[in-house]
Write a protein that holds these residues in place. Structure first.
Motif, PDB file in Angstrom:
ATOM      1  N   HIS A 186      50.798  24.187   3.220  1.00  0.00           N
ATOM      2  CA  HIS A 186      50.448  24.914   4.452  1.00  0.00           C
ATOM      3  C   HIS A 186      50.051  23.969   5.582  1.00  0.00           C
ATOM      4  CE1 HIS A 186      48.938  27.508   0.946  1.00  0.00           C
ATOM      5  NE2 HIS A 186      50.139  27.944   1.225  1.00  0.00           N
ATOM      6  N   ASN A 194      46.303  22.858   4.707  1.00  0.00           N
ATOM      7  CA  ASN A 194      45.714  23.481   5.892  1.00  0.00           C
ATOM      8  C   ASN A 194      45.326  22.456   6.956  1.00  0.00           C
ATOM      9  OD1 ASN A 194      46.010  25.781   4.400  1.00  0.00           O
ATOM     10  ND2 ASN A 194      43.835  26.193   4.154  1.00  0.00           N
ATOM     11  N   CYS A 248      41.163  18.945   4.156  1.00  0.00           N
ATOM     12  CA  CYS A 248      41.543  20.305   4.549  1.00  0.00           C
ATOM     13  C   CYS A 248      40.825  20.757   5.821  1.00  0.00           C
ATOM     14  CB  CYS A 248      41.178  21.283   3.431  1.00  0.00           C
ATOM     15  SG  CYS A 248      41.897  20.901   1.840  1.00  0.00           S
ATOM     16  N   HIS A 296      47.622  32.053   1.274  1.00  0.00           N
ATOM     17  CA  HIS A 296      47.563  30.623   1.593  1.00  0.00           C
ATOM     18  C   HIS A 296      46.380  29.924   0.920  1.00  0.00           C
ATOM     19  CE1 HIS A 296      49.040  32.759   5.397  1.00  0.00           C
ATOM     20  NE2 HIS A 296      50.119  32.401   4.754  1.00  0.00           N
ATOM     21  N   CYS A 323      41.630  34.097   2.472  1.00  0.00           N
ATOM     22  CA  CYS A 323      42.777  33.272   2.857  1.00  0.00           C
ATOM     23  C   CYS A 323      42.319  31.899   3.325  1.00  0.00           C
ATOM     24  CB  CYS A 323      43.626  33.973   3.909  1.00  0.00           C
ATOM     25  SG  CYS A 323      42.881  34.253   5.491  1.00  0.00           S
ATOM     26  N   ASN A 324      43.208  30.908   3.155  1.00  0.00           N
ATOM     27  CA  ASN A 324      42.941  29.536   3.578  1.00  0.00           C
ATOM     28  C   ASN A 324      41.735  28.928   2.860  1.00  0.00           C
ATOM     29  OD1 ASN A 324      45.028  30.062   5.315  1.00  0.00           O
ATOM     30  ND2 ASN A 324      43.807  29.975   7.178  1.00  0.00           N
ATOM     31  N   CYS A 371      37.084  32.581   4.484  1.00  0.00           N
ATOM     32  CA  CYS A 371      38.178  31.725   4.960  1.00  0.00           C
ATOM     33  C   CYS A 371      37.683  30.325   5.348  1.00  0.00           C
ATOM     34  CB  CYS A 371      38.826  32.351   6.183  1.00  0.00           C
ATOM     35  SG  CYS A 371      39.436  34.017   5.926  1.00  0.00           S
ATOM     36  N   GLY A 372      38.505  29.328   5.061  1.00  0.00           N
ATOM     37  CA  GLY A 372      38.211  27.967   5.509  1.00  0.00           C
ATOM     38  C   GLY A 372      37.215  27.232   4.640  1.00  0.00           C
ATOM     39  N   HIS A 390      51.116  30.623   9.116  1.00  0.00           N
ATOM     40  CA  HIS A 390      50.045  30.876   8.147  1.00  0.00           C
ATOM     41  C   HIS A 390      48.896  31.683   8.754  1.00  0.00           C
ATOM     42  CE1 HIS A 390      51.651  26.639   7.249  1.00  0.00           C
ATOM     43  NE2 HIS A 390      52.316  27.460   6.475  1.00  0.00           N
ATOM     44  N   ASN A 394      46.813  29.038  10.907  1.00  0.00           N
ATOM     45  CA  ASN A 394      45.609  29.148  10.098  1.00  0.00           C
ATOM     46  C   ASN A 394      44.517  29.958  10.786  1.00  0.00           C
ATOM     47  OD1 ASN A 394      47.037  27.492   8.407  1.00  0.00           O
ATOM     48  ND2 ASN A 394      45.709  25.720   8.629  1.00  0.00           N
ATOM     49  N   CYS A 438      43.321  26.749  15.876  1.00  0.00           N
ATOM     50  CA  CYS A 438      43.414  26.721  14.412  1.00  0.00           C
ATOM     51  C   CYS A 438      42.030  26.872  13.750  1.00  0.00           C
ATOM     52  CB  CYS A 438      44.008  25.400  13.956  1.00  0.00           C
ATOM     53  SG  CYS A 438      45.617  25.030  14.644  1.00  0.00           S
TER      54      CYS A 438
END
Lengths: 186, 186, 186
Positions: free
Chosen positions: A26, A44, A61, B26, B43-44, B61-62, C26, C44, C61
């Motif tokens: 990704h 990411n 990431c 993802h 996600c992510n 996320c993240g 994504h 993202n 992002c």
């Protein structure tokens, strides 16, 4: 160019990615981005056209490298560390990009933020969560919001000890302080 | 193991993901990662080999969970909260991983950063944007850069009131302070 | 609705995305999310059901917009800036969402964190890495942890100069301070 590996879920539009570089899941590398050899782009991450990434760079990431950002060789960028290229961003008002330079061998800690227009010196280390608002001298260790110097480190990240006007590494090398930070005494 | 759900855009290489866990878009879970039952990986997110995630854990996320990071049962990790596993990272210099422990029922706020080598106590709560540089006692609420204790919370995140040497919840339970933070008085 | 563009690696479940909006790699936009016209959702990013995004909004992002978050028209959200919707989150304890409002024309800097329950005023600017814990008045520039007012800016992000009780832009317009921040003097 060729000889790099990219995961099939990534998109590499640039034709300037060096040999031995590994691009994980990704990831997006846009046309016009330059990525050197033997880099490691974790999942990411994103490299915009106009960004320049040297050799042996690690992007953990959640790192997004914008137009105007230059990462020299051997730079480490921790997870969710964040770059900028506009001091006063407004939606859909595009202004000239303000450059950021991260010099050879420097490290940016996890979750740190880097104001555009700054230079991070060679082998400097930006602590986790720091907010960098001005230049960081070579070999400096900075922490806090805004970031300030709390120590000095060598190429491996080990602390340097101040002895009089000199700074000494554990293996006996001597550094001295100049206008751009520490450098090996000759 | 089986009985978990993963979105087709995610990659789950681990064979140790518990039943009832839901893995969204993802996401990457590498071989050697352990993820418990009934978790929610938004996600992510990313879980590295060597990371251990308990049951009923939420990753927003993240969030990227590295080798050396252990999240016990019922942990909440807010969006863009960031873990580390090296105190002085340099690109391509790999050193032994420094572990981080987030104990049962604790919460890490959005955008917080957690220095490796620390333990976040049971039911502790790390505030949004905090930078944790030392251990957080059980049931403590910490905020700031660096993070410091600003209050105490129960399992549900509700404030505890100090009465003499005791700490009382709104439903009448009494906690007392020990070397590792608060625990229910018996 | 129609007329928006989404990259094939993105997932758009919402039927309320405006014309001219561009959704990059994504990205996830869930059912029940509202996204206006001519927005730019960088790679993202994520927009949850219940989130509302106006027209001409930029999400860089790593931005995740939760249920309860409203971004009015012309808002800019920098990379890895983080929103919240629960003051005391615990895993799998769902509580009523606490709303956040980012008003027309405001900017959220890279890596900033926004506590839920706050309102960011019109044309306000939140600095890089700031942690916003209370309302930000219109046209205010805030920085730090916790964020506090360090200046005032116009619609383009240029500094306003205080002259007596008034605030003047470089193009000669005059603003005055009211209970919700600055507004054009009439």
């Amino acid at each position: 160019m060729s000889g790099f590996k990219a995961h099939p879920t990534s998109q590499v539009d640039s034709d300037q990615v060096g040999a031995g570089t590994v691009i994980w899941q990704h990831v997006v590398v846009l046309r016009g981005a330059v990525v050197g050899a033997n880099c490691n782009l974790n999942c990411n991450t994103f490299v915009e056209g106009g960004a320049r990434v040297g050799d042996r760079v690690t992007l953990k990431c959640g790192v997004y490298v914008w137009d105007g950002v230059t990462l020299e060789d051997d730079v480490f960028v921790g997870p969710n560390a964040t770059f900028t290229n506009d001091l006063r961003p407004r939606s859909q008002r595009h202004r000239p990009v303000i450059p950021t330079l991260v010099s050879q061998g420097a490290s940016i800690g996890a979750g740190a933020s880097i104001l555009c227009g700054t230079t991070i010196g060679r082998h400097a280390m930006v602590g986790m969560g720091a907010v960098v608002t001005k230049d960081v001298p070579a070999h400096a260790l900075v922490r806090g919001v805004p970031a300030s110097i709390v120590g000095w480190v060598d190429e491996a990240g080990e602390s340097l000890q101040q002895v009089g006007d000199d700074f000494r590494s554990s293996d006996g090398r001597v550094f001295c302080l100049g206008v751009r930070g520490l450098s090996l005494k000759t």
